[in-house]
Design a protein around this motif. Sequence first.
Motif, short mmCIF file in Angstrom:
data_model
loop_
_atom_site.label_atom_id
_atom_site.label_comp_id
_atom_site.label_asym_id
_atom_site.label_seq_id
_atom_site.Cartn_x
_atom_site.Cartn_y
_atom_site.Cartn_z
N LEU A 141 0.97 -1.24 0.18
CA LEU A 141 -0.04 0.00 -0.02
C LEU A 141 0.94 1.15 -0.06
O LEU A 141 2.12 1.25 0.59
CB LEU A 141 -0.92 0.19 1.26
CG LEU A 141 -1.95 -0.96 1.38
CD1 LEU A 141 -2.53 -0.92 2.83
CD2 LEU A 141 -2.87 -1.21 0.44
N HIS A 142 0.35 2.43 -0.74
CA HIS A 142 1.14 3.76 -0.65
C HIS A 142 0.93 4.13 0.80
O HIS A 142 0.05 4.17 1.46
CB HIS A 142 -0.02 4.57 -1.53
CG HIS A 142 0.93 5.92 -1.70
ND1 HIS A 142 0.81 6.79 -0.74
CD2 HIS A 142 1.68 6.45 -2.80
CE1 HIS A 142 1.66 7.95 -1.13
NE2 HIS A 142 1.98 7.51 -2.68
N SER A 143 2.33 4.50 1.40
CA SER A 143 2.11 4.66 2.75
C SER A 143 1.81 6.00 3.33
O SER A 143 1.37 6.43 4.33
CB SER A 143 3.68 4.64 3.47
OG SER A 143 4.55 5.76 3.00
N GLY A 144 1.60 6.90 1.89
CA GLY A 144 0.79 8.32 2.29
C GLY A 144 -0.30 8.07 2.54
O GLY A 144 -1.05 8.70 3.35
N SER A 145 -1.06 7.22 1.53
CA SER A 145 -2.60 7.01 1.53
C SER A 145 -2.99 6.15 2.69
O SER A 145 -4.19 6.50 3.34
CB SER A 145 -3.12 6.38 0.29
OG SER A 145 -2.52 7.12 -0.83
N PHE A 146 -2.22 5.17 3.16
CA PHE A 146 -2.77 4.28 4.21
C PHE A 146 -1.81 3.94 5.40
O PHE A 146 -2.20 3.77 6.53
CB PHE A 146 -2.65 2.64 3.46
CG PHE A 146 -3.94 3.24 2.26
CD1 PHE A 146 -5.20 2.69 2.59
CD2 PHE A 146 -3.31 2.99 1.18
CE1 PHE A 146 -6.12 2.68 1.57
CE2 PHE A 146 -4.20 3.03 0.01
CZ PHE A 146 -5.78 2.96 0.17
N GLY A 147 -0.69 4.69 5.36
CA GLY A 147 0.34 4.81 6.54
C GLY A 147 -0.28 5.07 7.87
O GLY A 147 -0.64 6.18 7.79
N GLY A 148 -0.09 4.39 8.75
CA GLY A 148 -0.46 4.88 10.09
C GLY A 148 -1.91 4.39 10.59
O GLY A 148 -2.21 4.55 11.60
N ALA A 149 -2.34 3.62 9.48
CA ALA A 149 -3.94 3.34 9.84
C ALA A 149 -4.25 1.94 9.52
O ALA A 149 -5.25 1.52 9.75
CB ALA A 149 -4.80 4.18 8.98
N VAL A 150 -3.27 1.07 9.03
CA VAL A 150 -3.54 -0.37 8.73
C VAL A 150 -2.23 -1.02 9.83
O VAL A 150 -1.37 -0.43 9.43
CB VAL A 150 -3.59 -0.72 7.49
CG1 VAL A 150 -5.09 -0.05 6.92
CG2 VAL A 150 -2.41 -0.35 6.65
N LYS B 182 11.15 3.67 -1.26
CA LYS B 182 9.82 3.04 -1.73
C LYS B 182 8.74 3.22 -0.63
O LYS B 182 8.87 2.40 0.29
CB LYS B 182 9.78 1.71 -2.44
CG LYS B 182 8.74 1.50 -3.30
CD LYS B 182 8.64 0.25 -3.96
CE LYS B 182 7.81 -0.21 -4.83
NZ LYS B 182 7.66 -1.51 -5.28
N THR B 183 8.04 4.24 -0.52
CA THR B 183 7.03 4.68 0.69
C THR B 183 5.93 3.64 0.53
O THR B 183 4.92 4.23 0.21
CB THR B 183 6.70 6.11 0.76
OG1 THR B 183 6.31 6.49 -0.40
CG2 THR B 183 8.14 6.74 0.93
N ILE B 184 6.07 2.59 0.97
CA ILE B 184 5.13 1.39 1.26
C ILE B 184 4.73 1.01 2.64
O ILE B 184 5.37 0.94 3.18
CB ILE B 184 5.28 0.38 0.22
CG1 ILE B 184 6.35 -0.27 0.68
CG2 ILE B 184 5.15 0.68 -1.22
CD1 ILE B 184 6.77 -1.82 -0.20
N VAL B 185 3.57 0.47 2.59
CA VAL B 185 3.25 -0.61 3.65
C VAL B 185 3.34 -1.84 3.00
O VAL B 185 2.54 -2.22 2.17
CB VAL B 185 1.68 -0.29 4.58
CG1 VAL B 185 1.35 -1.12 5.57
CG2 VAL B 185 1.62 1.24 5.04
N PRO B 186 4.36 -2.67 3.36
CA PRO B 186 4.63 -3.92 2.60
C PRO B 186 3.41 -5.06 3.11
O PRO B 186 2.80 -4.77 4.05
CB PRO B 186 5.89 -4.55 3.01
CG PRO B 186 5.81 -3.75 4.44
CD PRO B 186 5.47 -2.55 4.47
#
Lengths: 463, 463
Positions: free
Chosen positions: A217-226, A320-324
């Motif tokens: 997931l894009h860590s900007g859009s989803f990071g910190g919430a999943v 690569k700013t992702i939530v893996p």
Amino acid sequence: MQVNEVVAYIQARKDRFVADLREWLAIPSISGDPAYAGDVRRSAEWLAGHLSEQGFPTVEIWETQGHPAVYAEWPAEDPDAPAVVVYGHHDVQPVEPLEEWDTDPFKPVEKGDRLIGRGASDDKGQVFFHTLGLRAGLAASGRAAPPVTIKLLVEGEEESGSVHFADLLHAHRDRLACDAVVISDTTMWSADVPSMCTGMRGLTEAEVTLRGPSRDLHSGSFGGAVPNPLQAMAVLMSALHDADGRVTLPGFYDDVVPLTDEERDLFARLPFNEDEWLQSAGDSRAAHGEKGYTTLERIWARPTAEINGMWGGHTGPGGKTIVPHEAHAKVSFRLVAGQDPRKVQQAFEAWVEEHTPNGVEAEVRMQPGGVRPCFSPIDSPSVKAARRAMERAFGTEVLFTREGGSGPEADLADVLEAPLVFVAVGLNGDRIHATNEKVEIPLLLKGAEAAAYLWEELAVALR
Amino acid sequence: MQVNEVVAYIQARKDRFVADLREWLAIPSISGDPAYAGDVRRSAEWLAGHLSEQGFPTVEIWETQGHPAVYAEWPAEDPDAPAVVVYGHHDVQPVEPLEEWDTDPFKPVEKGDRLIGRGASDDKGQVFFHTLGLRAGLAASGRAAPPVTIKLLVEGEEESGSVHFADLLHAHRDRLACDAVVISDTTMWSADVPSMCTGMRGLTEAEVTLRGPSRDLHSGSFGGAVPNPLQAMAVLMSALHDADGRVTLPGFYDDVVPLTDEERDLFARLPFNEDEWLQSAGDSRAAHGEKGYTTLERIWARPTAEINGMWGGHTGPGGKTIVPHEAHAKVSFRLVAGQDPRKVQQAFEAWVEEHTPNGVEAEVRMQPGGVRPCFSPIDSPSVKAARRAMERAFGTEVLFTREGGSGPEADLADVLEAPLVFVAVGLNGDRIHATNEKVEIPLLLKGAEAAAYLWEELAVALR
């Protein structure tokens, strides 16, 4: 039996002994490389011929699904005498990088007291001292047969994982029935400080996968919430040890046979230089481990949990700013006397399940089987007998060590249901598995002498 | 200015507006692929021609080290009127996988109210509504020039990281002097729930390497007695959050501008369906994050630490019982209003240094720079003015959102030293960066209407 006669017999046959060993060492019996399969077989055949020559009444090549083993039996005169299996192996490690050898690994060279070549110490040299010792014992005692029935089993796959060894033991269990197993495939502390191994750590291995979202997931859009599976893995793996360096799996230490005060004292008498040891440990900067134990106790007699590998997310160059979506870890446990790999596996599976956070899915794959630890208490009759034999040969007190890892030894103890005794004269400096492997010829002769005394000591002890 | 005249003007020119936009969308201005460099330039030239046609007195192509930008200026009649920079971009994302497009991404198609094609929403459509809105405003007011000086800046590298954008801003800072920056490159909550973005999270990225022994060690011989860098990494990374999901770096939250009660209330009024959101988050199984905040607050207004990648030791098939010599992790921090990437970088470096155990060596490499967060308080004059313009166009209350990640917006605020205002009519469902990108034509027309009102609202607010 006269000591002098044993020594005299061995000294008189020393040159022949080395010449024969050199002939055997010249056979490149590398079991891990299929290209050398013919050489492994040639090594088995050479050894079988040699053992017949040396007087073993029964010599057989035992086939496996892989490389052949050699079996030789010399029965005691007394049919009620104890029987002892002697274990060694005739296969050797690969020799790469060849350019770092000072001599051809399969053209053995004597330099002073040293014999240099692949297998000199691990394990052909150590198999070889037994025949010389046995014959010296017979000559000195004037008897035609040893005081115990000797069943020499020389495996051909030790350096490639002993994959068919348990099957071999099961197939020949009746023939191999015995009262003790002598292992000659380890080392002593040093030439000056003879010692015997009394245990080897076992092993069980696992791979853990933690799964979060179905894709990165894009860590900007989803990071910190999943949930982030890598963060969950870090938390999980960090929870595997407490602040004292102890493994936190419930029940992990329950079955561990504790070190006795005597064994700790004997370990402590070994001239151990921690700085040198750290240097040998890839220039490690500090010792680190379970609180309350010395370095030697930690590597020999205490169980561990070790992260062998961990990965997930973006591991290439740049950011690569992702939530893996996944995280992985490979974990292995070294086990000591009393521990059962299956119990540890179950405890680990349950622990991962319990410690996986909400929103993350865990999968644990255990490597099937595992290696059971093996252990010979220092006050057991066979260890005491072997220690007396060693002390008679070396003329000094014999101390105790253990080994941090193990090969097929636990299979021998389990299948043959007999205590293990480690009698070996290799040194840590013999460069086994490395380039320029060597063995100290005087130590091989001491090994032969100890072997000469071993059978009468064991005959008494095992009655 | 009469509302009806604005709407009537826009409706009358709707077909021509869509036809012109389709012409522009047909140019594949993919800035990330060097093969399309000529098309990016063609897109800039097409836009420059169009803006001249629409009456902009000044239109220029601004060269960069990479792809060109387009600059167009329409001065206010009153030389003392405020100036406003309007930001958008004319480059687009790649279109792979092509086979998943229902139509050719560069042959725009109208289906009902939708216009389908790459760039329809991101960002050509949203750049385009400004010219229609500006002309509608002029026509309705009967004036020859807008009430504020409009400086339209349309970048050509947004989809490839805006790598030369800060340089461009510095080079033209005097020309771009302004009292506010209008950004038209975001989205609204939904067609029914118009909203304005008021902030974007910033970013700073780091790579941590932990080094133990100089080579991988045999875990049987050394395991449990020397530090394991992967274990140290797990401990380090697990310590980055506390049990409440808060980042543990000292001072991390010190400068964070807290959410006001009003903003939290307005966020809470957005019709947010967490199950649907979790589904969009790669079917995540549960929400997870900083305690005390809702999911929207977490992704929009709270800073985070995220492990983007982690690796070390044996990561291939099967087991390898080693103590690995190194461990690596990539970590990124999303930053919110008030936070300075450099301060967070320094705090992280100090924290790693402090939390690295004895016997392990740490190295932290920060990605240079970082992205500053940007933020427009909902009670600031320009946001209030833009909200009024949006509410006049949509005829309903306009709510607020933020965005979890950001592009070059902070550069605009920093270099031009002006407040940002986000006026956009894209939807999250527009499939930007994905296949079958589309835009809702009625929303583009509403955007034009809002833009028509925007200049008079801003003229008053910025005086």
